[in-house]
Design a protein around this motif. Structure first.
Motif, short mmCIF file in Angstrom:
data_model
loop_
_atom_site.label_atom_id
_atom_site.label_comp_id
_atom_site.label_asym_id
_atom_site.label_seq_id
_atom_site.Cartn_x
_atom_site.Cartn_y
_atom_site.Cartn_z
N ASN A 122 58.03 -16.75 35.50
CA ASN A 122 57.63 -16.14 34.23
C ASN A 122 56.21 -16.45 33.79
OD1 ASN A 122 57.89 -18.76 32.56
ND2 ASN A 122 59.94 -18.57 33.47
N LEU A 123 55.63 -17.56 34.31
CA LEU A 123 54.23 -17.93 34.03
C LEU A 123 53.97 -18.13 32.54
CD1 LEU A 123 51.59 -18.27 35.78
CD2 LEU A 123 51.00 -15.94 35.13
N ILE A 124 54.99 -18.50 31.78
CA ILE A 124 54.90 -18.39 30.33
C ILE A 124 53.87 -19.31 29.70
CG2 ILE A 124 56.74 -20.02 29.70
CD1 ILE A 124 56.10 -16.51 28.24
N TYR A 125 53.79 -20.57 30.14
CA TYR A 125 52.84 -21.49 29.50
C TYR A 125 51.39 -21.08 29.73
CZ TYR A 125 56.70 -24.66 28.38
OH TYR A 125 57.85 -25.21 27.87
N PRO A 126 50.98 -20.74 30.96
CA PRO A 126 49.61 -20.26 31.15
C PRO A 126 49.31 -18.99 30.34
CG PRO A 126 50.49 -20.97 33.25
CD PRO A 126 51.64 -20.99 32.27
N LEU A 127 50.28 -18.07 30.25
CA LEU A 127 50.06 -16.85 29.48
C LEU A 127 49.81 -17.15 28.02
CD1 LEU A 127 52.82 -14.47 30.94
CD2 LEU A 127 50.39 -14.54 31.53
N ILE A 147 55.99 -17.62 42.78
CA ILE A 147 54.54 -17.48 42.87
C ILE A 147 54.15 -16.01 43.01
CG2 ILE A 147 52.52 -17.97 44.31
CD1 ILE A 147 53.34 -20.38 42.69
N ASP A 148 54.89 -15.28 43.84
CA ASP A 148 54.59 -13.86 44.06
C ASP A 148 54.74 -13.07 42.77
OD1 ASP A 148 54.12 -14.38 46.73
OD2 ASP A 148 56.08 -13.67 47.42
N ASN A 149 55.78 -13.37 41.98
CA ASN A 149 55.97 -12.64 40.74
C ASN A 149 54.88 -12.97 39.72
OD1 ASN A 149 58.00 -10.76 39.34
ND2 ASN A 149 57.67 -12.34 37.80
N ILE A 154 49.70 -11.47 36.77
CA ILE A 154 48.24 -11.60 36.64
C ILE A 154 47.55 -10.30 37.04
CG2 ILE A 154 46.21 -12.81 37.55
CD1 ILE A 154 48.02 -15.30 37.83
N GLU A 155 48.02 -9.69 38.12
CA GLU A 155 47.44 -8.43 38.59
C GLU A 155 47.58 -7.33 37.55
OE1 GLU A 155 48.28 -5.36 42.28
OE2 GLU A 155 48.60 -7.50 42.62
#
Length: 316
Positions: A122-127, A147-149, A154-155
């Motif tokens: 989900n990458l939530i903290y960096p977002l 990692i792929d998701n 990011i893309e």
């Protein structure tokens, strides 16, 4: 994440954008698909069925679009879908911690570099950290699919390409090794460690959670996880205390490269052991920051090996 009857969630951080009841009209205008998951509860208040993983994911998608300018956010089926308000609180409390080292001014600059251990799919903290405070991040995880998701997220948001990078941890027994190189310098690390010590323990806990959300529902031996979660996201050998203990011992090797190491600690009974380990490794500064969201209480434990973290301006 249950519907609140009050209009103000005073237990959230003062800067948290989600202290008031969700503005569903605004959220739906940005994310029309959310409308299908809105209903009226017994108090006559609009709410979302928080036992439905699709409803939770769509609410998160709407919150990220509306308040954090994150477009086309998605996660694979059955992966952890984090509640945004609580995750935002962690970011805000780190900002307060860094302000103490910066003349009581929150550093809102890409020169602040955070390391998110176990960023998940989900990458939530960096977002959130990048959107709110313009910080840069490295997100790590042991799962290639996660990692792929994150790379897809990011893309889909080109403004993040220069701010967030990803790195897979290739050896699950390590946390910082293979990730922090001799040239790296991180302002802080953060982590929401796996809570449980086994898959069985995780399933048992989730059964209780689902039962609390839907008390009239028939008990299921394999309930659907409303917030999702894969093995590495929910449990590890030794559980929360085992993971954090490993993190503390590893942190010694990178004492001069990180200003503040931080982690969430869900189980209060783990604190004495954590403090004992921090004393054993000679952590100079140790802080405990209490957090709460709804009925859930948690806390952040932060430690530094610098005699005076407030004088370390080169980390900003």
């Amino acid at each position: 994440m249950k519907a609140e009857n009050n209009s103000q969630k005073d237990n959230l951080h003062p800067r948290n954008l989600h202290r008031s009841r969700y503005d569903f009209e605004k959220l739906i205008s940005n994310c029309p698909e959310l409308k299908a998951f809105i209903s009226i509860n017994k108090f006559g208040i609009e709410t979302v069925d928080f036992s439905n993983p699709n409803a939770v994911k769509t609410l998160n998608k709407a919150l990220l679009q509306t308040y954090y300018n994150i477009q086309n956010w998605d996660i694979p089926k059955n992966y952890l879908c984090p509640p945004i308000p609580g995750r935002a609180d962690y970011i805000h409390y780190i900002a307060d911690l860094l302000a103490e080292s910066n003349n009581n001014q929150i550093p809102e600059t890409p020169h602040v570099l955070g390391l998110d251990i176990g960023t998940g799919s989900n990458l939530i903290y960096p977002l959130l950290g990048n959107s709110i405070y313009n910080w840069s991040f490295v997100g790590t995880d042991i799962e290639q699919k996660s990692i792929d998701n994150c790379a897809k997220i990011i893309e889909a948001n080109p403004n993040l390409i220069d701010s967030i990078s990803l790195q897979q941890q290739t050896e699950s027994r390590f946390i910082f090794k293979n990730i922090i190189t001799p040239e790296d310098r991180f302002t802080f690390t953060m982590c929401n460690p796996p809570f449980h010590a086994s898959a069985q323990e995780a399933n048992k806990s989730n059964s209780r959670k689902v039962s609390n959300l839907n008390p009239k529902e028939k008990k299921d031996a394999n309930p659907v996880l409303n917030f999702g979660g894969q093995n590495a996201e929910l449990w590890c050998n030794g559980g929360e205390i085992g993971f954090i203990t490993q993190m503390i011992y590893e942190s010694v090797k990178y004492a001069s490269q990180v200003l503040w190491f931080t982690t969430l600690v869900s189980k209060k009974e783990n604190l004495p052991s954590i403090y004992k380990t921090l004393k054993k490794v000679n952590a100079v500064s140790v802080k405990t920051i209490e957090m709460s969201q709804g009925q859930k209480n948690s806390r952040i434990v932060a430690w530094s090996f610098f005699e005076n973290p407030n004088s370390q301006k080169h980390f900003f």
